[in-house]
Design an enzyme around this catalytic site. Structure first.
Site, PDB file in Angstrom:
ATOM      1  N   CYS A  48      11.288  -4.661   4.303  1.00  0.00           N
ATOM      2  CA  CYS A  48      10.966  -3.248   4.167  1.00  0.00           C
ATOM      3  C   CYS A  48      11.353  -2.783   2.773  1.00  0.00           C
ATOM      4  O   CYS A  48      11.958  -3.507   1.997  1.00  0.00           O
ATOM      5  CB  CYS A  48      11.740  -2.439   5.195  1.00  0.00           C
ATOM      6  SG  CYS A  48      11.609  -3.100   6.861  1.00  0.00           S
ATOM      7  N   GLN A  49      10.986  -1.568   2.490  1.00  0.00           N
ATOM      8  CA  GLN A  49      11.326  -0.952   1.219  1.00  0.00           C
ATOM      9  C   GLN A  49      12.292   0.197   1.465  1.00  0.00           C
ATOM     10  O   GLN A  49      12.030   1.054   2.314  1.00  0.00           O
ATOM     11  CB  GLN A  49      10.064  -0.403   0.543  1.00  0.00           C
ATOM     12  CG  GLN A  49       9.106  -1.476   0.082  1.00  0.00           C
ATOM     13  CD  GLN A  49       9.443  -2.029  -1.294  1.00  0.00           C
ATOM     14  OE1 GLN A  49      10.345  -1.537  -1.966  1.00  0.00           O
ATOM     15  NE2 GLN A  49       8.722  -3.056  -1.690  1.00  0.00           N
TER      16      GLN A  49
END
Lengths: 289, 289
Positions: free
Chosen positions: B2-3
């Site tokens: 994820c970011q």
């Protein structure tokens, strides 16, 4: 005083109909102008949108109108501040997690300070804002936590909604002397509603008839889209439509699930509170004809 | 994977600049497509917006672009599911209240099941959804709760951010063997960020220069609107702009407040986790030139 709205639905329901009339009360047809909020359950998740601006000119409310969410359980609130400034952290509904469930609460009324009844030492829940309402919610949640933590080895489960109902009943009895305490509380499966001075509900079921919004010129024919499996209980401070609503008696504690009224208890409202509420009730605007 | 994105600002800051580039990563310039979320603090209040739809075509993200919120502390996340379906309750950031403060958490990584380390008997916080990330957050919150509950008579205070830092450091040490654990955690005053495998930050201060978004064609000249009192720390999985970012070392635990890096500790990442992370790191898209 404030406006409460809750929906308990058998099937996921597009709630934009009821919110349209409700949002107009936030400053346009009524004088509840210190913010608003709405909580939608989507299965286990609960999204909360709040705004300290009046609902009728809130960009969040405008966005929600164009983005209908289907939900079985909704709690909404329009705020006329009695305690606590017009700040985001004072907007209802308030939310807390207990044993893996999100719980939301909205209050209409005015409570005296709970004093040391709600210190953090009494449980994990403490208010973020400065309202009497969030303090009362934390009090109830701490009671629920204490019960289920003590019963952990006996496999007590928050899905036992009858046990939850009885703890809410006891907590309501304790909080009642502090003032006017109309509220709705949900854990995403059941809706608990207490009438301290004013609360009404209507149950819509198949075959549906058309309903006219009290606050707007929008009319929706439920017969067009209802199915026999649909059933919705709408709970509000004052009736939102020209349907036949049931006015609760002061002291009624109700539990709804899947659009049905499942349980009722009576938690007497102290005379002193009823006496003060005469003034408070006169503050509520009359329901438009 | 994820970011992550977090901002710690000395003054309330319009965060639309950083979110524009970040939102484009949700499916447009990158492959993080299983939902997104953002939490904004406004003093004590924290608003959380989440969506299970990709950020680049999310109506909630579109709404936020046109409704800038000024905030000193922001936590945002774009999700590529490793555990838990694309459901609202699995979207980061997660939020819990502790001692009258809202705490939010977002995670980039993949943890093995925590087993019975996180049963409700260990504290009041339990996951609503099915992610490893929310389980880890509840573990940290239960450790914080246990510390401050035990210290209640000694007037221990969650505003003691150094004590909070040390408990997060201990909890990170405990959770580290379970897998990749990059995270950001905020209580609305401080930002705590841990680099398990990949995390960068940049501190912007007066005099500001222009910064170009890596993911879009928007360029904003900070010199036009900055003042000497402004200072912003931006923390992200990978750099969002063409400014000079500092890449964290695996094991760095950082604490930011008002846009400044206040404290750093080293919590070693086990070799076994670093070995698995080689595969995981290759999954992260390269930073556009």
């Amino acid at each position: 005083m404030c406006q409460l709205l809750a929906l308990s639905c058998a099937e996921p329901t597009d709630v934009s109909f009821s919110l349209t009339g409700f949002a107009a009360r936030g400053g346009l047809t009524d004088h509840h102008v210190d913010g608003w909020g709405v909580a939608f359950y989507e299965d286990r998740a609960c999204r909360v949108f709040v705004d300290e601006k009046p609902a009728y000119r809130s960009p969040v409310a405008e966005f929600l109108k164009s983005y209908p969410i289907k939900s079985r359980n909704v709690v909404a609130h329009i705020r006329k501040a009695t305690q606590g400034g017009a700040r985001v952290e004072n907007c209802h509904p308030f939310m807390r997690e207990l044993r893996g469930q999100q719980w939301v609460f909205a209050h209409n009324g005015d409570l005296q300070p709970l004093g040391d009844a709600n210190e953090p030492e009494h449980g994990p829940y403490a208010p973020v804002g400065t309202t009497d309402s969030e303090a009362a919610f934390c009090f109830i949640m701490n009671r629920l936590y204490a019960h289920f933590a003590a019963q952990a080895e006996m496999h007590a489960d928050v899905d036992d909604i009858d046990a939850v109902f009885e703890i809410i009943e006891q907590a309501t009895r304790t909080l009642n002397p502090y003032g006017i305490f109309n509220f709705v509380l949900s854990n995403g499966t059941a809706q608990f509603a207490y009438c301290s001075t004013r609360l009404s509900y209507v149950i819509r079921h198949w075959p549906f008839s058309s309903a006219r919004l009290v606050d707007g010129d929008l009319s929706v024919d439920f017969a067009e889209r209802g199915t026999p499996a649909d059933r919705t209980a709408v709970i509000a401070t004052t009736p939102l439509t020209d349907e036949v609503w049931t006015a609760c008696e002061p002291g009624d504690l109700l539990m709804f699930r899947s659009g049905a009224l499942l349980r009722r208890a009576h938690v007497p409202v102290p005379d002193a509170v009823l006496a003060t509420s005469k003034y408070a009730l006169s503050e509520l605007s009359a329901v438009p004809a």
